[in-house]
Design a protein around this motif. Structure first.
Motif, short mmCIF file in Angstrom:
data_model
loop_
_atom_site.label_atom_id
_atom_site.label_comp_id
_atom_site.label_asym_id
_atom_site.label_seq_id
_atom_site.Cartn_x
_atom_site.Cartn_y
_atom_site.Cartn_z
N GLU A 225 0.81 -1.21 0.00
CA GLU A 225 0.00 0.00 0.00
C GLU A 225 0.85 1.27 0.00
N ALA A 251 -0.86 2.98 -2.83
CA ALA A 251 -1.60 4.23 -2.60
C ALA A 251 -0.66 5.42 -2.42
N TYR A 253 3.59 6.75 -2.80
CA TYR A 253 5.02 6.65 -3.04
C TYR A 253 5.69 7.69 -2.13
N GLN A 275 -1.34 7.76 -7.61
CA GLN A 275 -1.01 7.69 -6.19
C GLN A 275 -0.58 9.04 -5.62
N GLU A 276 -0.60 9.13 -4.29
CA GLU A 276 0.02 10.27 -3.61
C GLU A 276 1.54 10.12 -3.74
N ALA A 387 -3.24 12.10 -4.01
CA ALA A 387 -3.78 10.95 -4.72
C ALA A 387 -5.02 11.34 -5.50
#
Length: 389
Positions: A225, A251, A253, A275-276, A387
């Motif tokens: 995640e 979700a 990086y 992703q964030e 994200a």
């Protein structure tokens, strides 16, 4: 005849010795008309965004100081050399900077060249404070200091962030196993990560050399995640791009200062990453007030936003910290003539940096230094991209 030959040989040896001495950087300072600051960094090549930012920012600081009258009327001069992030080029750069009269330095921009610079500068006792070479052994000698966080600090602080923020998440790691920067951060991250995460070695994907295809690494990490990425932005961006083509649970990086500039890489649109993307930093590139905001406004007006990053902000602080420490020493009665040798200036600056000298600027307030050369200031986690919702 043999004695005559010996005399001639001795005379020739003296001539050669004095000739070499006259050309050495150690004596060039006798003719200096400005205080000379040297720096080696990647001005071309894959890491150029870092080196160019450092050169631009350091020059901007020098120009501002000179416009305000210099240091007690003496101007500053920056000498920047290109090492393309290649440690084998540092020795030639170092010699060139000495020839140019270098009395104090920003060291190198990246870590691998910095290790080489560390050894060279020790021999001549040249004081340096690097804006961004994060290796723990960069300041191992008494003449070396860091404005940036050391790898051990980045790894440990990142682990604290994960312990507090991602305790209930599945964590993986992507790092470069033949790079001192990447390995140093990873080892300290792993050592400080809460035991509740278990052994993350099974979810650790590494690469070496100039690898640019990461199919196996993505397969290993696709069910994680949060992926911790203590690497530079080029392989990180390549991983992110390639992972778009694989169903994954990632979700977030999360990187360290090597991520700085990832949102400005040519050919990579960070907004296509769902992703964030976050990273550990000491500089808020979105600041709207305070010294950081003032730096951002000045830098972007002069150079644009493409090379705006914490490496440059840190270099700007390095120049002003050197200037501030020299000014404080002069105010306390020390003489720092423009022709001062690098070694003599080093001793003066060491007493300041080891004696409670503080500096406030773009990358922190009341910044101090340990006798080890490590910096004491606050580290923060910044979100580069939210994200997708």
């Amino acid at each position: 005849k043999s004695n005559f030959k010996k005399v001639i040989a001795a005379v020739m040896a003296l001539v050669m010795m004095f000739g070499l001495t006259a050309c050495s950087g150690a004596n060039y300072t006798e003719n200096n008309t400005e205080y000379v600051i040297g720096v080696s960094g990647p001005l071309t090549g894959a890491a150029a965004v870092y080196g160019v930012a450092v050169q631009n920012s350091a020059q901007m600081a020098v120009d501002e100081i000179n416009a305000a009258g210099g240091l007690n009327g003496v101007m500053l001069k920056l000498v920047a050399t290109d090492d393309t992030h290649d440690a084998t080029k540092v020795a030639a750069n170092y010699a060139s900077m000495l020839e140019s009269g270098m009395q104090v330095s920003l060291g190198t921009v990246t870590t691998a060249p910095g290790v080489e610079f560390t050894g060279l500068s020790k021999e001549d006792n040249v004081f340096f404070i690097t804006p961004s070479a994060t290796g723990d052994d960069i300041p191992e000698n008494s003449n070396g200091y860091q404005m940036c966080f050391a790898d051990s600090n980045q790894g440990a602080v990142s682990a604290e962030v994960f312990n507090e923020t991602y305790a209930d998440k599945t964590v993986g790691v992507f790092f470069k196993s033949d790079d001192e920067y990447s390995v140093g951060i990873y080892n300290n991250f792993k050592a400080n990560l809460d035991k509740s995460f278990g052994d993350i070695s099974a979810a650790t994907a590494s690469f070496t050399g100039e690898a640019s295809t990461f199919d196996s690494q993505i397969q290993l990490l696709k069910d994680c995640e949060v992926v911790f990425m203590p690497s530079y932005y080029t392989p990180a961006s390549q991983f992110m791009t390639q992972a778009m083509n694989v169903d994954n649970s990632i979700a977030v990086y999360y990187g360290c200062d090597g991520f700085d500039g990832i949102d400005a890489i040519e050919g990579f649109d960070i907004n296509t990453v769902k992703q964030e993307v976050s990273y550990l930093s000491h500089f808020n590139s979105t600041a709207t007030e305070g010294p950081a905001a003032e730096f951002i406004a000045k830098y972007t007006e002069k150079f644009g936003a493409d090379t705006l990053n914490q490496f440059g902000a840190s270099a700007y602080d390095c120049v002003y910290a050197i200037y501030g420490a020299m000014k404080k020493a002069i105010d306390e009665g020390k003489e720092i003539p423009v022709t001062i040798s690098a070694s003599d200036l080093c001793e003066i600056l060491k007493k300041q940096f080891n004696g409670g000298f503080t500096y406030s600027g773009n990358t922190g307030d009341n910044i101090k230094w340990q006798s080890t050369g490590f910096v004491d200031k606050t580290a923060l986690a910044y979100v580069i991209k939210e994200a997708n919702k």
